[in-house]
Design an enzyme around this catalytic site. Sequence first.
Site, mmCIF file in Angstrom:
data_model
loop_
_atom_site.group_PDB
_atom_site.id
_atom_site.type_symbol
_atom_site.label_atom_id
_atom_site.label_comp_id
_atom_site.label_asym_id
_atom_site.label_seq_id
_atom_site.Cartn_x
_atom_site.Cartn_y
_atom_site.Cartn_z
ATOM 1 N N LYS A 108 65.431 48.984 10.771
ATOM 2 C CA LYS A 108 65.025 48.115 9.663
ATOM 3 C C LYS A 108 65.499 48.676 8.328
ATOM 4 O O LYS A 108 66.077 47.961 7.507
ATOM 5 C CB LYS A 108 63.508 47.948 9.668
ATOM 6 C CG LYS A 108 62.980 46.989 8.612
ATOM 7 C CD LYS A 108 61.472 46.791 8.761
ATOM 8 C CE LYS A 108 61.144 46.095 10.063
ATOM 9 N NZ LYS A 108 59.706 45.834 10.215
ATOM 10 N N ARG A 178 55.855 49.158 6.406
ATOM 11 C CA ARG A 178 56.233 48.774 7.773
ATOM 12 C C ARG A 178 56.927 49.940 8.485
ATOM 13 O O ARG A 178 57.534 50.800 7.849
ATOM 14 C CB ARG A 178 57.198 47.587 7.755
ATOM 15 C CG ARG A 178 56.601 46.264 7.324
ATOM 16 C CD ARG A 178 57.651 45.173 7.449
ATOM 17 N NE ARG A 178 57.107 43.834 7.314
ATOM 18 C CZ ARG A 178 57.101 43.124 6.205
ATOM 19 N NH1 ARG A 178 57.602 43.651 5.107
ATOM 20 N NH2 ARG A 178 56.601 41.905 6.174
ATOM 21 N N GLY A 187 56.633 44.589 17.347
ATOM 22 C CA GLY A 187 55.184 44.496 17.507
ATOM 23 C C GLY A 187 54.519 45.740 18.048
ATOM 24 O O GLY A 187 53.290 45.768 18.201
ATOM 25 N N MET A 189 54.469 48.895 16.702
ATOM 26 C CA MET A 189 53.872 49.781 15.691
ATOM 27 C C MET A 189 53.223 48.948 14.598
ATOM 28 O O MET A 189 53.202 47.728 14.666
ATOM 29 C CB MET A 189 54.942 50.743 15.161
ATOM 30 C CG MET A 189 55.373 51.778 16.197
ATOM 31 S SD MET A 189 56.642 52.898 15.597
ATOM 32 C CE MET A 189 58.103 51.868 15.644
ATOM 33 N N ARG A 433 68.313 42.079 11.998
ATOM 34 C CA ARG A 433 68.526 43.010 13.109
ATOM 35 C C ARG A 433 69.214 42.250 14.233
ATOM 36 O O ARG A 433 69.175 41.009 14.263
ATOM 37 C CB ARG A 433 67.207 43.589 13.610
ATOM 38 C CG ARG A 433 66.209 42.536 14.106
ATOM 39 C CD ARG A 433 64.872 43.149 14.432
ATOM 40 N NE ARG A 433 63.883 42.116 14.732
ATOM 41 C CZ ARG A 433 62.572 42.353 14.837
ATOM 42 N NH1 ARG A 433 62.114 43.566 14.657
ATOM 43 N NH2 ARG A 433 61.735 41.370 15.119
ATOM 44 N N HIS A 549 62.014 51.201 53.140
ATOM 45 C CA HIS A 549 62.666 50.221 54.016
ATOM 46 C C HIS A 549 62.570 48.820 53.420
ATOM 47 O O HIS A 549 63.549 48.072 53.358
ATOM 48 C CB HIS A 549 62.015 50.247 55.410
ATOM 49 C CG HIS A 549 62.537 49.204 56.343
ATOM 50 N ND1 HIS A 549 61.961 47.956 56.460
ATOM 51 C CD2 HIS A 549 63.609 49.209 57.164
ATOM 52 C CE1 HIS A 549 62.650 47.249 57.345
ATOM 53 N NE2 HIS A 549 63.646 47.986 57.792
ATOM 54 N N ARG A 711 78.805 52.008 59.987
ATOM 55 C CA ARG A 711 78.081 53.241 60.301
ATOM 56 C C ARG A 711 77.558 53.157 61.728
ATOM 57 O O ARG A 711 76.890 52.183 62.103
ATOM 58 C CB ARG A 711 76.916 53.445 59.328
ATOM 59 C CG ARG A 711 76.146 54.733 59.570
ATOM 60 C CD ARG A 711 75.012 54.895 58.581
ATOM 61 N NE ARG A 711 73.914 53.966 58.830
ATOM 62 C CZ ARG A 711 72.840 53.848 58.043
ATOM 63 N NH1 ARG A 711 72.766 54.589 56.939
ATOM 64 N NH2 ARG A 711 71.885 52.986 58.321
ATOM 65 N N GLU A 839 75.217 63.300 53.434
ATOM 66 C CA GLU A 839 73.829 62.991 53.077
ATOM 67 C C GLU A 839 72.884 64.149 53.365
ATOM 68 O O GLU A 839 71.681 64.042 53.125
ATOM 69 C CB GLU A 839 73.364 61.731 53.817
ATOM 70 C CG GLU A 839 73.569 61.799 55.318
ATOM 71 C CD GLU A 839 73.301 60.470 56.012
ATOM 72 O OE1 GLU A 839 72.490 59.677 55.481
ATOM 73 O OE2 GLU A 839 73.898 60.224 57.070
ATOM 74 N N SER A 858 81.600 59.230 52.484
ATOM 75 C CA SER A 858 80.723 58.274 51.811
ATOM 76 C C SER A 858 79.390 58.989 51.595
ATOM 77 O O SER A 858 78.728 59.389 52.556
ATOM 78 C CB SER A 858 80.521 57.020 52.666
ATOM 79 O OG SER A 858 79.683 56.107 51.994
ATOM 80 N N THR A 861 73.355 58.850 49.197
ATOM 81 C CA THR A 861 72.506 59.509 48.195
ATOM 82 C C THR A 861 71.014 59.264 48.404
ATOM 83 O O THR A 861 70.193 59.977 47.821
ATOM 84 C CB THR A 861 72.910 59.050 46.781
ATOM 85 O OG1 THR A 861 72.958 57.623 46.717
ATOM 86 C CG2 THR A 861 74.271 59.630 46.408
ATOM 87 N N ASP A 863 69.337 59.655 51.403
ATOM 88 C CA ASP A 863 68.901 60.813 52.187
ATOM 89 C C ASP A 863 69.212 62.125 51.483
ATOM 90 O O ASP A 863 68.463 63.096 51.598
ATOM 91 C CB ASP A 863 69.557 60.800 53.578
ATOM 92 C CG ASP A 863 68.715 60.041 54.594
ATOM 93 O OD1 ASP A 863 67.498 59.905 54.355
ATOM 94 O OD2 ASP A 863 69.264 59.575 55.608
ATOM 95 N N CYS A 925 77.334 55.044 49.201
ATOM 96 C CA CYS A 925 76.726 53.890 49.878
ATOM 97 C C CYS A 925 75.205 53.908 49.782
ATOM 98 O O CYS A 925 74.538 53.087 50.399
ATOM 99 C CB CYS A 925 77.172 53.822 51.336
ATOM 100 S SG CYS A 925 76.637 55.225 52.331
ATOM 101 N N TYR A 945 85.081 54.283 45.031
ATOM 102 C CA TYR A 945 84.282 53.053 45.076
ATOM 103 C C TYR A 945 82.793 53.382 45.138
ATOM 104 O O TYR A 945 82.389 54.508 45.458
ATOM 105 C CB TYR A 945 84.671 52.187 46.281
ATOM 106 C CG TYR A 945 84.284 52.759 47.631
ATOM 107 C CD1 TYR A 945 83.026 52.522 48.183
ATOM 108 C CD2 TYR A 945 85.185 53.538 48.364
ATOM 109 C CE1 TYR A 945 82.672 53.049 49.410
ATOM 110 C CE2 TYR A 945 84.838 54.063 49.597
ATOM 111 C CZ TYR A 945 83.568 53.819 50.115
ATOM 112 O OH TYR A 945 83.203 54.353 51.328
#
Length: 970
Positions: A108, A178, A187, A189, A433, A549, A711, A839, A858, A861, A863, A925, A945
């Site tokens: 601001k 302000r 809104g 503060m 803004r 899951h 897999r 993994e 691959s 991430t 596990d 993956c 990828y």
Amino acid sequence: MSARKKSAARRKTTASSSSGSRKKASTKKKKAARKKATGQKARKKKARKKTASAAKSVAQTARRKATLRSKQAASRSSGAGETSRVVFYFGDGQADGRAELRDTLGGKGANLAEMTNLGVPVPPGFTISTAVCSEYNSRGRRLSKSVRADVLTALARVEQSRGRRFGDVDRPLLVSVRSGARVSMPGMMDTVLNLGLNHETVEGLAVLADERFAFDSYRRFIQMYGDVVLGVPHERFEHLLETRKLRLGVDLDTELEGNDLRGLVREYLEIVEEHTGQPFPQNPEQQLWGAISAVFDSWQNERAVAYRGLHGIDEAWGTAVNVQSMVFGNMGEQCATGVAFTRNPSTGDAVFYGEYLMNAQGEDVVAGIRTPQPINESSRTADTEGLATLEEQMPKAYRELVRIQKRLERHYRDMQDIEFTIEEDKLWMLQTRSGKRTTAAAVRIAVDMANERLIKREEAIARVQPSSLDQLLHPTLDRSEPLAVIARGLPASPGAAVGQVVFSAEEAETRSKAGERVVLVRIETSPEDILGMHAAQGILTAKGGMTSHAAVVARGMGKCCVAGCGSLAIDYAANEMRVGEHVIRAGDSITVDGSTGDVILGTVPTVIPELGVAFEELMTWADRFRKLRVRTNADTPQDAEMARRFGAEGIGLCRTEHMFFQPERLLVVQEMILARDAVTREGALSKLLPMQRQDFEGIFRAMAGLPVTVRLLDPPLHEFLPKTNEEIQHVAEHTGSEVGEVRAKVDSLHEWNPMLGHRGCRVGITFPEIYRMQVRAITEAACVVASEGVKVKPEIMVPLVAHPMELLLLRSEIETEIAAVRSERPRCRVKPEIGTMIEVPRAALTADVIAEYADFFSFGTNDLTQMGYALSRDDAGGFLADYVERGIMADDPFVSIDEQGIGELVRLGAEKGRSTRPRLKLGICGEHGGDPQSIQFFAGLGFDYVSCSPYRVPVARLAAAQAVVAGLPG
């Protein structure tokens, strides 16, 4: 008388006359000289006074200029910028700050300074920097003497600019106080308006304007200051206001007369003294310090802290405080106040859009007490039919407003949210803004501005938050009416779902087939719930985290899911769940919002968003910039086709186990697991082979010409086995086994920690015939589809490898099976690549050796995070939020990659792998493959990828482009 005597007498007379004349002349001269001397003395004295005064003035001016030069020099020295200054003035076309000082001035304050420098009419004021917020807190919530001195100096400049004095009875200056953080926190503060009023200045204001206006301003000030600074609940003030209006028989605040407001002020003052034990402060300077301190304090209020947590805003940033001269939109019928957007914030249409109120203050526009009026016809809605526009009511001010809003948008090169006040026909700009907007509007505005050449295409790409695209890809709730939210869980998969509650996957299937819309409610889901999850509109679980899951499968299906809703007490036997005092039974309707985690009683209307031309154009630009390829996690041809429509460039994870849970297949799988010997097992597998082959054929066709990573079987075998007595009886009958034999087999396969047990490649080593069947199905399917003229790129991935010898052994067996298929089909030239998932932490640490036997890595991430952190992804959701809230973790590590820990394992594995094979293909993956923050990290590591659920593909495409754009020179 002789002539001589006459002559002498004449000489004497003449001499006497001459002497008298000389005496008179001398006397006159003396008098004149005395008079002149006296005058000269007076003039000199006056001149000395004038000179002294002038000298004093010059000295003061010189001192001011010297101080200013000193500050300016300090601000320019050694790259310090404006950091040495803590109070920044703006007004009269000049400002100490500018837009680039957002971190110091807050959004601001920076924009007020920038507007002032642009020549936009801004009421004068000053900004106290964010640095003071930190200092204030470190000093035990006290302002330093130097800050107070700088504030009073700046206040004097405001007084001079406005021609009014702070605390003056005749011409009082009133100010607003302000907040202003570096990012917009609307809104969150606190604000105080009309500061400077007391018993005396209110009377002066009444003379300048009128009694009604003055006392309306005073009662507003007492209420705001009482609430924000003194801690008096605002409801107490509202109650008095409503009581008085009821007694007088009026509906609106504007209908109260001056005398009524005088009485209300007296009652407000009594409330303050009753609540605080002290009279309302009458010293304007004391009021100012109280308001400034309260605004700094509001940085730590509950709603601000919660907002920062939701939006990832750093607590250390602090807030600035803006003190600004008040201008009034409520002084009469030539006054107004409003809020406007330079483009429509809902649709992105390039039309000036906004609302205003005549004779009102700013908070009235958003308070809902009066219906705001449209500023122009483009802003008119059904609710505002018949109301006059600002363009009609105040055409001159409206024309200036249009001119300014165009200039501001061109200057900032973004859609602006502006606040304005018109005081006696003069337009003042209070704020500008970058405006909040819907995702659809964000996409439209970014693309339009690029096409209008206001911004570059790479800027357009950077303007849209990738994660917000979920709003365009899933149904959302219509939140225009209040909702009965009864619980909140984790927003595991975006979108909205409405339906009748069911507590079993079987019931979800049955009722869905009958045409009913259902929401599947489970304590937690398992793979055998897959068909019920597919049939349901949405999924709600009491347990589980963001990578449970339920969450993973729901995202893959594009289903709405709320997981880990711990307040649910689910009773399967009673077919009901309890949430606090609410009891929801099977068949009752609920609504779940997977974007917020809300669980709502009853049916809430949903909105189906449209992607539109702008979305497609933005994605086309993103694809031209990005280097990281984007694949999808898909287990069926339908998922694969959907992912291709969203722009997927292959499949990075096809989970074969999901193909086994269809009822007719599950029995064959169970028969295979329960087999007494290899021959019986081979027989069951021969039944599964054509089923798997058919699945792979459909997927290869759907992904024609694109890589497909399959897999091999990963989960523990016990997940496929029956659990209840009824299920065990059914399996025993199908396989011709004794019930006790089946139960014994189930018990023998039980594991205390199955995620670290007999699963992944360990199953392939123990039961090699399972993997041989799957490899044959993959290779045969590839040969069949290739014979149809479709290009096929199969990749076989071995899961959970921890030791290089595991992959060496299994690769040999996989290659043997591929060779066998090719020998049976001499015309088939398909040769699948063979790789592994990284993994397990040990695999990352020994990746250089494992790479000797892998065509690709691959990184799984999910596990890797689970094992690296020793966290169960299904159970951690119950406490990870506390870790994030208490600052132990910045994010849930199952949502965004932990760069310092798990990310370091990924980096190490990638570097070690490529040290052995420089051209080793690297992919992700896990669920992190669809997280924008994680994608930036993987792009930086040089991955080839990422792979994510179909509905996250556009998110990943945009995030991958932003990773490139962020590295481009400005």
